[in-house]
Design an enzyme around this catalytic site. Structure first.
Site, PDB file in Angstrom:
ATOM      1  CE1 TYR A  66     -12.629   3.956  -8.549  1.00 17.91           C
ATOM      2  CE2 TYR A  66     -15.192   4.115  -8.980  1.00 17.91           C
ATOM      3  CZ  TYR A  66     -13.906   3.404  -8.513  1.00 17.91           C
ATOM      4  OH  TYR A  66     -14.031   2.413  -7.555  1.00 17.91           O
ATOM      5  CG  ASN A  68     -23.470   2.950  -3.033  1.00 17.21           C
ATOM      6  OD1 ASN A  68     -23.701   2.486  -4.142  1.00 17.21           O
ATOM      7  ND2 ASN A  68     -23.111   4.121  -2.852  1.00 17.21           N
ATOM      8  NE  ARG A 122     -21.854  12.890  -5.377  1.00 15.55           N
ATOM      9  CZ  ARG A 122     -21.817  12.072  -4.461  1.00 15.55           C
ATOM     10  NH1 ARG A 122     -21.093  12.538  -3.471  1.00 15.55           N
ATOM     11  NH2 ARG A 122     -21.552  10.830  -4.698  1.00 15.55           N
ATOM     12  CB  ALA A 123     -21.386  16.661 -11.647  1.00  8.72           C
ATOM     13  CG  ASP A 162      -2.241   1.003   1.039  1.00 14.62           C
ATOM     14  OD1 ASP A 162      -3.226   0.503   1.405  1.00 14.62           O
ATOM     15  OD2 ASP A 162      -1.997   2.109   1.006  1.00 14.62           O
ATOM     16  CB  ALA A 176      -3.637  -0.461  -4.594  1.00 16.97           C
TER      17      ALA A 176
HETATM   18  N1  UFG Z   1     -25.316  11.953  -1.149  1.00 15.16           N
HETATM   19  C1  UFG Z   1     -25.964  13.027  -0.434  1.00 15.16           C
HETATM   20  N2  UFG Z   1     -25.249  13.574   0.309  1.00 15.16           N
HETATM   21  C2  UFG Z   1     -23.871  13.691   0.554  1.00 15.16           C
HETATM   22  C3  UFG Z   1     -23.208  12.507   0.109  1.00 15.16           C
HETATM   23  C4  UFG Z   1     -23.877  11.525  -0.871  1.00 15.16           C
HETATM   24  O1  UFG Z   1     -26.787  13.162  -0.801  1.00 15.16           O
HETATM   25  O2  UFG Z   1     -23.363  14.327   1.523  1.00 15.16           O
HETATM   26  C5  UFG Z   1     -25.949  10.869  -2.184  1.00 15.16           C
HETATM   27  C6  UFG Z   1     -25.145  10.862  -3.382  1.00 15.16           C
HETATM   28  O3  UFG Z   1     -25.569  11.870  -4.180  1.00 15.16           O
HETATM   29  C7  UFG Z   1     -25.646   9.382  -3.788  1.00 15.16           C
HETATM   30  C8  UFG Z   1     -25.839   8.925  -2.502  1.00 15.16           C
HETATM   31  O4  UFG Z   1     -25.739   9.665  -1.410  1.00 15.16           O
HETATM   32  O5  UFG Z   1     -26.883   9.532  -4.380  1.00 15.16           O
HETATM   33  C9  UFG Z   1     -24.457   7.709  -2.129  1.00 15.16           C
HETATM   34  O6  UFG Z   1     -23.356   8.727  -2.337  1.00 15.16           O
HETATM   35  P1  UFG Z   1     -22.147   8.118  -1.941  1.00 15.16           P
HETATM   36  O7  UFG Z   1     -21.060   9.401  -2.336  1.00 15.16           O
HETATM   37  O8  UFG Z   1     -22.078   7.373  -0.496  1.00 15.16           O
HETATM   38  O9  UFG Z   1     -21.655   6.841  -2.981  1.00 15.16           O
HETATM   39  P2  UFG Z   1     -21.865   7.003  -4.462  1.00 15.16           P
HETATM   40  O10 UFG Z   1     -22.975   6.335  -4.990  1.00 15.16           O
HETATM   41  O11 UFG Z   1     -21.440   8.085  -5.297  1.00 15.16           O
HETATM   42  O12 UFG Z   1     -20.467   5.931  -5.061  1.00 15.16           O
HETATM   43  C10 UFG Z   1     -20.141   4.789  -4.340  1.00 15.16           C
HETATM   44  C11 UFG Z   1     -18.509   4.617  -4.368  1.00 15.16           C
HETATM   45  C12 UFG Z   1     -17.990   4.780  -5.825  1.00 15.16           C
HETATM   46  C13 UFG Z   1     -18.633   4.046  -6.795  1.00 15.16           C
HETATM   47  C14 UFG Z   1     -20.257   3.956  -6.625  1.00 15.16           C
HETATM   48  C15 UFG Z   1     -20.809   2.959  -7.594  1.00 15.16           C
HETATM   49  O13 UFG Z   1     -18.063   5.435  -3.618  1.00 15.16           O
HETATM   50  O14 UFG Z   1     -16.618   4.425  -5.692  1.00 15.16           O
HETATM   51  O15 UFG Z   1     -20.635   3.737  -5.333  1.00 15.16           O
HETATM   52  O16 UFG Z   1     -21.900   2.619  -7.055  1.00 15.16           O
HETATM   53  F1  UFG Z   1     -18.135   4.125  -8.093  1.00 15.16           F
END
Ligand code: UFG
Length: 328
Positions: free
Chosen positions: A141, A170, A280-281, A31, A74
């Site tokens: 990503y 998730n 979020r974009a 790591d 990693a």
């Molecule tokens: N969200 C909010 N507020 C926040 C953070 C997140 O509303 O402060 C929402 C996001 O918009 C999303 C959901 O909560 O709808 C989950 O968001 P996360 O950031 O916890 O997780 P993501 O679904 O964006 O991403 C995760 C992993 C990625 C992976 C993706 C695949 O972090 O690495 O799942 O599904 F690519």
């Protein structure tokens, strides 16, 4: 003979290391500690601080520890960051990943369990998503992981390298020892818990106009210990002569952002301040997996992925580690 775990000091990596160790496997960790935490793994385990692209180092580890398999975590894993810094993601996740595979092939290692992602699917055309769904990532990503899946397939064809690509949905939750500590934190459940303790003023709800029942985005939340157990099963599958394959790891149940917050309020026993914010974009409205294939072929049976159980485990960890690994 030992298993090389790259990214073993990261979130999912450290929990998998913990499980492999419990199962009596010989584990060696590589790591670079860019995002990982040295404190997240047992200090008595062989640990190399370095990059997966360091061919000399990987060759030495493979030789000295007689590496027979690799569990490769990693990687950089922030979707948003990858949009702003695509070359960094393609270099770190793909170019360095290819260098790692080359070192493994040269060293005679022929089994790889690979950390892939639901982000390789892009915007889903159906839900829940089966492994056969077309893969069209919507961010660098996702592409960086998608390319690695293709490279692994070619390595199987050319070199007989057998792999299991595990497409996580998730990841969340914690074990007694290991939890989620990202810098910066962008993931929903830790942020919800920070808002519960007052560490953050509120949770921003990113998007309240999605085409979902309550207007907020839906995700398939899977306990990190259940993810870890899938890695062990995938390793056993490959050791048993199983073919290379891709597996979704999710529960098949989706929860909206609002539902996560409501469940967290019940777990922590207090209201959690929220604020509606724009989308979020790059966020799809709904990402839910079918994981029948992992259940059928690997014998995977997630045990801890009930949403309240996940949040309780994360809450317990955050209570014990209010500053993450910073305070031990
Ligand atoms: N969200 C909010 N507020 C926040 C953070 C997140 O509303 O402060 C929402 C996001 O918009 C999303 C959901 O909560 O709808 C989950 O968001 P996360 O950031 O916890 O997780 P993501 O679904 O964006 O991403 C995760 C992993 C990625 C992976 C993706 C695949 O972090 O690495 O799942 O599904 F690519």
């Amino acid at each position: 003979m030992a298993v090389l775990v790259t990214g073993g000091a990261g979130y999912i990596g450290s929990v998998t290391v913990e499980l492999l160790q419990q199962e009596g496997e010989d584990v060696v960790i590589l790591d670079n500690l860019d995002r990982g935490h040295r404190e997240s793994v047992d200090p008595s385990l062989p640990f190399y601080e370095g990059g997966i692209g360091d061919r000399k180092l990987v060759a030495r580890i493979a030789r000295e520890h007689r590496i027979e398999s690799c569990v490769h975590f990693a990687a950089l894993a922030y979707v948003g960051e990858s949009v702003g810094e695509p070359l960094r993601y393609f270099d770190n996740n793909t170019a360095q990943g290819i260098a790692l595979l080359e070192s493994l092939v040269v060293a005679g290692v022929r089994r790889v369990v690979f950390s892939s992602t639901a982000a390789t699917y892009g915007e889903p055309e159906q839900s829940p998503i089966p492994e056969t769904h077309r893969q069209l990532p919507t961010n660098p990503y996702g592409w960086s992981k998608y390319f690695m899946e293709r490279v692994l397939q070619s390595c199987d064809h050319a070199h007989g390298l057998k792999f299991a690509a595990l497409r996580y949905f998730n990841a969340c939750g914690a074990t007694a020892r290991c939890g989620e500590h990202h810098e910066p934190e962008t993931h929903l459940i830790p942020i919800v818990l920070f808002a519960a303790t007052g560490k953050w003023p509120h949770v921003s709800i990113f998007g309240t106009d999605y085409p979902t029942p309550d207007g907020t985005a839906i995700r398939d939340y899977i306990h990190v210990a259940d993810l870890a157990s899938a890695h062990l099963l995938a390793l056993k599958h490959l050791r048993g002569g199983g073919d290379s394959d891709c597996f979704n790891l999710g529960t098949g149940h989706g929860y909206s952002v609002k539902k996560v917050i409501e469940t967290a309020e019940r777990v922590v026993g207090r209201p959690i301040p929220t604020q509606a914010a724009g989308r979020r974009a790059g966020d799809p409205s709904r990402l839910v997996a079918t994981s029948d294939k992992a259940r059928r072929i690997l014998g995977w049976n997630p045990q801890r992925s009930d949403l309240a159980t996940i949040i309780q485990s994360a809450w317990d960890w955050h209570q014990k580690h209010p500053d993450g690994y910073a305070n031990g």
